[in-house]
Design a protein around this motif. Structure first.
Motif, PDB file in Angstrom:
ATOM      1  N   PRO A 264       0.796  -1.236   0.000  1.00  0.00           N
ATOM      2  CA  PRO A 264       0.000   0.000   0.000  1.00  0.00           C
ATOM      3  C   PRO A 264       0.827   1.283   0.000  1.00  0.00           C
ATOM      4  O   PRO A 264       0.285   2.355  -0.259  1.00  0.00           O
ATOM      5  CB  PRO A 264      -0.827  -0.120   1.293  1.00  0.00           C
ATOM      6  N   HIS A 265       2.129   1.168   0.266  1.00  0.00           N
ATOM      7  CA  HIS A 265       2.999   2.355   0.253  1.00  0.00           C
ATOM      8  C   HIS A 265       3.586   2.622  -1.140  1.00  0.00           C
ATOM      9  O   HIS A 265       4.324   3.588  -1.312  1.00  0.00           O
ATOM     10  CB  HIS A 265       4.121   2.203   1.273  1.00  0.00           C
ATOM     11  N   TYR A 266       3.249   1.794  -2.104  1.00  0.00           N
ATOM     12  CA  TYR A 266       3.758   1.944  -3.471  1.00  0.00           C
ATOM     13  C   TYR A 266       2.606   2.323  -4.421  1.00  0.00           C
ATOM     14  O   TYR A 266       1.457   1.947  -4.194  1.00  0.00           O
ATOM     15  CB  TYR A 266       4.340   0.624  -3.982  1.00  0.00           C
ATOM     16  N   PHE A 267       2.959   3.036  -5.493  1.00  0.00           N
ATOM     17  CA  PHE A 267       2.046   3.143  -6.629  1.00  0.00           C
ATOM     18  C   PHE A 267       2.404   2.012  -7.587  1.00  0.00           C
ATOM     19  O   PHE A 267       3.483   1.404  -7.499  1.00  0.00           O
ATOM     20  CB  PHE A 267       2.200   4.510  -7.336  1.00  0.00           C
ATOM     21  N   ILE A 268       1.522   1.715  -8.524  1.00  0.00           N
ATOM     22  CA  ILE A 268       1.845   0.772  -9.595  1.00  0.00           C
ATOM     23  C   ILE A 268       1.100   1.200 -10.852  1.00  0.00           C
ATOM     24  O   ILE A 268       0.002   1.766 -10.780  1.00  0.00           O
ATOM     25  CB  ILE A 268       1.501  -0.679  -9.208  1.00  0.00           C
ATOM     26  N   GLY A 269       1.708   0.969 -11.992  1.00  0.00           N
ATOM     27  CA  GLY A 269       1.066   1.319 -13.255  1.00  0.00           C
ATOM     28  C   GLY A 269       1.529   0.403 -14.363  1.00  0.00           C
ATOM     29  O   GLY A 269       2.469  -0.372 -14.206  1.00  0.00           O
ATOM     30  N   SER A 270       0.837   0.497 -15.470  1.00  0.00           N
ATOM     31  CA  SER A 270       1.188  -0.320 -16.630  1.00  0.00           C
ATOM     32  C   SER A 270       1.333   0.565 -17.849  1.00  0.00           C
ATOM     33  O   SER A 270       0.563   1.509 -18.041  1.00  0.00           O
ATOM     34  CB  SER A 270       0.092  -1.364 -16.902  1.00  0.00           C
ATOM     35  N   ASN A 271       2.326   0.270 -18.659  1.00  0.00           N
ATOM     36  CA  ASN A 271       2.361   0.881 -19.975  1.00  0.00           C
ATOM     37  C   ASN A 271       1.173   0.369 -20.780  1.00  0.00           C
ATOM     38  O   ASN A 271       0.623  -0.704 -20.503  1.00  0.00           O
ATOM     39  CB  ASN A 271       3.667   0.536 -20.685  1.00  0.00           C
ATOM     40  N   ALA A 272       0.779   1.148 -21.763  1.00  0.00           N
ATOM     41  CA  ALA A 272      -0.263   0.698 -22.683  1.00  0.00           C
ATOM     42  C   ALA A 272       0.257  -0.501 -23.480  1.00  0.00           C
ATOM     43  O   ALA A 272       1.466  -0.757 -23.521  1.00  0.00           O
ATOM     44  CB  ALA A 272      -0.659   1.840 -23.601  1.00  0.00           C
ATOM     45  N   ASP A 273      -0.660  -1.225 -24.101  1.00  0.00           N
ATOM     46  CA  ASP A 273      -0.291  -2.487 -24.745  1.00  0.00           C
ATOM     47  C   ASP A 273      -0.239  -2.406 -26.264  1.00  0.00           C
ATOM     48  O   ASP A 273      -0.253  -3.444 -26.934  1.00  0.00           O
ATOM     49  CB  ASP A 273      -1.256  -3.593 -24.306  1.00  0.00           C
ATOM     50  N   LEU A 274      -0.185  -1.196 -26.812  1.00  0.00           N
ATOM     51  CA  LEU A 274      -0.093  -1.034 -28.262  1.00  0.00           C
ATOM     52  C   LEU A 274       1.219  -0.348 -28.634  1.00  0.00           C
ATOM     53  O   LEU A 274       1.745   0.437 -27.840  1.00  0.00           O
ATOM     54  CB  LEU A 274      -1.269  -0.190 -28.783  1.00  0.00           C
ATOM     55  N   PRO A 275       1.750  -0.622 -29.820  1.00  0.00           N
ATOM     56  CA  PRO A 275       2.961   0.080 -30.263  1.00  0.00           C
ATOM     57  C   PRO A 275       2.749   1.595 -30.290  1.00  0.00           C
ATOM     58  O   PRO A 275       1.623   2.076 -30.333  1.00  0.00           O
ATOM     59  CB  PRO A 275       3.178  -0.462 -31.687  1.00  0.00           C
ATOM     60  N   ILE A 276       3.827   2.332 -30.243  1.00  0.00           N
ATOM     61  CA  ILE A 276       3.900   3.802 -30.255  1.00  0.00           C
ATOM     62  C   ILE A 276       3.528   4.369 -28.880  1.00  0.00           C
ATOM     63  O   ILE A 276       4.273   5.162 -28.320  1.00  0.00           O
ATOM     64  CB  ILE A 276       3.041   4.460 -31.364  1.00  0.00           C
ATOM     65  N   VAL A 277       2.366   3.980 -28.354  1.00  0.00           N
ATOM     66  CA  VAL A 277       1.956   4.504 -27.049  1.00  0.00           C
ATOM     67  C   VAL A 277       2.329   3.537 -25.923  1.00  0.00           C
ATOM     68  O   VAL A 277       2.106   3.835 -24.749  1.00  0.00           O
ATOM     69  CB  VAL A 277       0.443   4.798 -26.998  1.00  0.00           C
ATOM     70  N   GLY A 278       2.893   2.377 -26.268  1.00  0.00           N
ATOM     71  CA  GLY A 278       3.199   1.364 -25.267  1.00  0.00           C
ATOM     72  C   GLY A 278       4.610   1.454 -24.746  1.00  0.00           C
ATOM     73  O   GLY A 278       5.358   2.373 -25.062  1.00  0.00           O
ATOM     74  N   GLY A 279       4.991   0.466 -23.933  1.00  0.00           N
ATOM     75  CA  GLY A 279       6.318   0.430 -23.346  1.00  0.00           C
ATOM     76  C   GLY A 279       7.337  -0.151 -24.312  1.00  0.00           C
ATOM     77  O   GLY A 279       7.021  -0.527 -25.440  1.00  0.00           O
ATOM     78  N   SER A 280       8.587  -0.252 -23.834  1.00  0.00           N
ATOM     79  CA  SER A 280       9.666  -0.734 -24.692  1.00  0.00           C
ATOM     80  C   SER A 280       9.691  -2.260 -24.761  1.00  0.00           C
ATOM     81  O   SER A 280      10.259  -2.827 -25.678  1.00  0.00           O
ATOM     82  CB  SER A 280      11.010  -0.214 -24.176  1.00  0.00           C
ATOM     83  N   ILE A 281       9.102  -2.942 -23.764  1.00  0.00           N
ATOM     84  CA  ILE A 281       9.056  -4.408 -23.782  1.00  0.00           C
ATOM     85  C   ILE A 281       7.587  -4.837 -23.747  1.00  0.00           C
ATOM     86  O   ILE A 281       6.957  -4.833 -22.692  1.00  0.00           O
ATOM     87  CB  ILE A 281       9.821  -5.017 -22.590  1.00  0.00           C
ATOM     88  N   LEU A 282       7.050  -5.179 -24.915  1.00  0.00           N
ATOM     89  CA  LEU A 282       5.655  -5.617 -24.994  1.00  0.00           C
ATOM     90  C   LEU A 282       5.550  -7.142 -25.019  1.00  0.00           C
ATOM     91  O   LEU A 282       4.461  -7.692 -25.046  1.00  0.00           O
ATOM     92  CB  LEU A 282       4.989  -5.039 -26.249  1.00  0.00           C
ATOM     93  N   THR A 283       6.710  -7.829 -24.980  1.00  0.00           N
ATOM     94  CA  THR A 283       6.713  -9.287 -25.115  1.00  0.00           C
ATOM     95  C   THR A 283       6.538  -9.997 -23.776  1.00  0.00           C
ATOM     96  O   THR A 283       6.297 -11.204 -23.756  1.00  0.00           O
ATOM     97  CB  THR A 283       8.029  -9.767 -25.755  1.00  0.00           C
TER      98      THR A 283
END
Length: 530
Positions: A264-283
């Motif tokens: 509860p003391h941390y935030f967490i998030g996810s990159n989007a799952d599509l190219p261009i707007v997503g993260g560098s590792i989608l695999t």
């Protein structure tokens, strides 16, 4: 070689001394236990070809961090052929091998984490694990501390700016070698659990000093570790036990909420799952989190809405350059259902008036374009807060890199994807900018020779910045002190980053954009609270 011979040769003497310094450091920082001291020393003696330990009579200084002793040993290792070249890549491979010999086994680290969590709580467990990751040199604080950091005051609040210098750059020869290697089979990527203890190779970092903590999210096996190039305090990565691709679903949102129940003391998030707007590792399915309050979390709510089907959860439009819907409520189950409804609605939603099209067609196939970047944290009163940042990855003739992506005129500062961390208001700018912005400030401080060189030389380091620099000169002149010029350049780059976030926002901060955003909120059945 015995110890008495070593004392007559300075490199050997210094290497043996460095081994003892590192063993003492590992003991002090509890990387190893007292019963492991002789064992760990012997492993390092074997690695460097010694048969006896340091016998010098000088007092050994106390290490504040492992790097000085590691540098001595890696230099020595290069001299005796343990690495073929004295480059950052090969030095890092040997660095991790050395520190891997000074660490507890993964099962022992996990047991300590679980014992601390049970006795003192999750914060004590993560604090210890984070420090372990630093002391083992898995988190390279010597490099992280070289990052350039400043704050930029904007209409959206304080934006955090960094120039990232922590990732080592490969030499052209190493890049060429890596291209000749076959695609990786083991580990499949840098997020796979099999990286723990892996020796690495020229195209894959060594991870003998990596440890990961197992955790269950919705009854599924996941793991928790820290990023080796922390961009903020306790920057962690939560990754799936198996090498499965990123796919943003209701289960993803459920996992994010489950994580903040455990941490509860941390935030967490996810990159989007599509190219261009997503993260560098989608695999490989993964999230990023940590113990840091980002600028987006301090951004005010511009309009608050409710939905009759989801009692107790508010929906707000956030004052932010990107398009953010903030869900807040005490009941994580109700919040999850509302978040999923919004996400599923957004995936199907089009508004051609503002260039938002949910799908295009390619060779008879429907190509999706809408997704979200979700971010979750707990508020001081224990409520759940989830930001859904609306994303679209369409391209056009005018914007071939992405309509909602840094536009070409910004590429001299940044052309990479706007991922989770930057969405939240922490800029991660390329390392090249340290020198380029410093030179730019020299021109604003009156270096006319440098300006002339930029104008005359096609391959000059500042050539890509020339139009911008000419604008700065026209606006501010060239008669400032170097310190004033540097602060001015930082401020201007901060303004550009805010503009880049605006480019990535699907609803622009114009009257038409705000009206279009309200159309979507109305479309999903939300009513503005009064």
């Amino acid at each position: 070689m015995n110890a008495s011979e070593a004392t007559r040769t300075t490199p050997q003497h210094e290497a043996l001394k460095a081994i003892d310094l590192l063993v003492s450091f590992a003991l002090e920082r509890r990387l190893i236990e007292p019963l492991d001291e002789d064992y760990s020393r012997n492993l390092l003696l074997e690695l460097f070809g010694f048969s006896e330990p340091f016998m010098g009579d000088e007092a050994l200084e106390r290490l504040e961090g492992p790097q000085p002793a590691l540098d001595v040993l890696i230099d020595y290792g290069f001299g005796i052929g343990l690495i073929p070249e004295n480059t950052d890549t090969y030095r890092d491979l040997l660095d991790a091998k050395i520190m891997g010999n000074l660490m507890a086994r993964p099962s022992e680290v996990i047991r300590e984490f679980e014992r601390l969590e049970a006795a003192q709580g999750i914060e004590a467990a993560t604090e210890r694990f984070y420090q372990l990751s630093i002391d083992s040199n898995y988190i390279r604080m010597d490099r992280v501390n070289k990052n350039v950091y400043w704050e930029h005051e904007s209409e959206y609040g304080t934006i955090e700016m960094t120039i990232n210098l922590s990732k080592p750059e490969k030499s052209p020869k190493e890049i060429a070698m890596a291209k000749l290697l076959p695609p990786p089979v083991y580990p499949k990527c840098q997020l796979c659990r099999e990286n723990v203890g892996y020796a690495g190779r020229v195209n894959h970092p060594a991870r003998q000093n990596l440890r990961a903590i197992p955790l269950a999210l919705n009854g599924e096996p996941w793991l928790f570790q820290y990023s080796p190039y922390v961009y903020y305090n306790e920057h962690c990565i939560v990754f799936h036990h198996n090498h499965v691709p990123m796919k943003l679903t209701k289960d993803s949102l459920r996992r994010l909420l489950a994580f903040v129940n455990l941490y509860p003391h941390y935030f967490i998030g996810s990159n989007a799952d599509l190219p261009i707007v997503g993260g560098s590792i989608l695999t490989h399915d993964h999230f990023q989190g940590g113990r840091h309050t980002f600028p987006i979390q301090n951004a005010p709510k511009e309009a608050v809405f409710t939905h009759s089907d989801y009692s107790g959860v508010s929906v707000s439009i956030v004052k932010w350059p990107m398009s953010v819907l903030r869900l807040t409520g005490q009941d994580s189950g109700v919040l999850l259902e509302l978040a999923d409804m919004i996400y599923e609605s957004w995936k199907q939603y089009s508004d051609p008036e503002v260039d938002i099209l949910a799908f295009s067609e390619e060779n008879g196939e429907k190509i999706p374009h809408n997704t979200v970047t979700p971010i979750v944290h707990r508020t001081p009163d224990g409520s759940y807060e989830m930001d859904l940042v609306l994303r679209n990855n369409r391209t056009s003739e005018e914007y071939p890199a992405g309509i909602f992506h840094p536009h070409e005129e910004m590429h001299h500062i940044k052309k990479e994807n706007i991922g989770l961390i930057e969405v939240m208001g922490l800029a991660i700018l390329p390392g090249r900018l340290k020198e380029e912005l410093d030179l730019t400030s020299d021109i604003l401080a009156g270096d006319s020779d440098l300006y002339d060189a930029m104008m005359d030389q096609k391959d000059h380091a500042l050539k890509l910045h020339q139009p911008w620099i000419e604008q700065l000169i026209a606006k501010f002149g060239t008669e400032r002190s170097k310190e004033e010029a540097w602060k001015l350049v930082q401020s201007e780059v901060g303004s550009i980053f805010v503009e880049i976030l605006g480019h990535a926002g699907v609803y622009k901060r114009t009257q038409a954009g705000k009206e279009a955003f309200h159309r979507f909120v109305s479309h999903i059945g939300c009513v503005q609270a009064h």
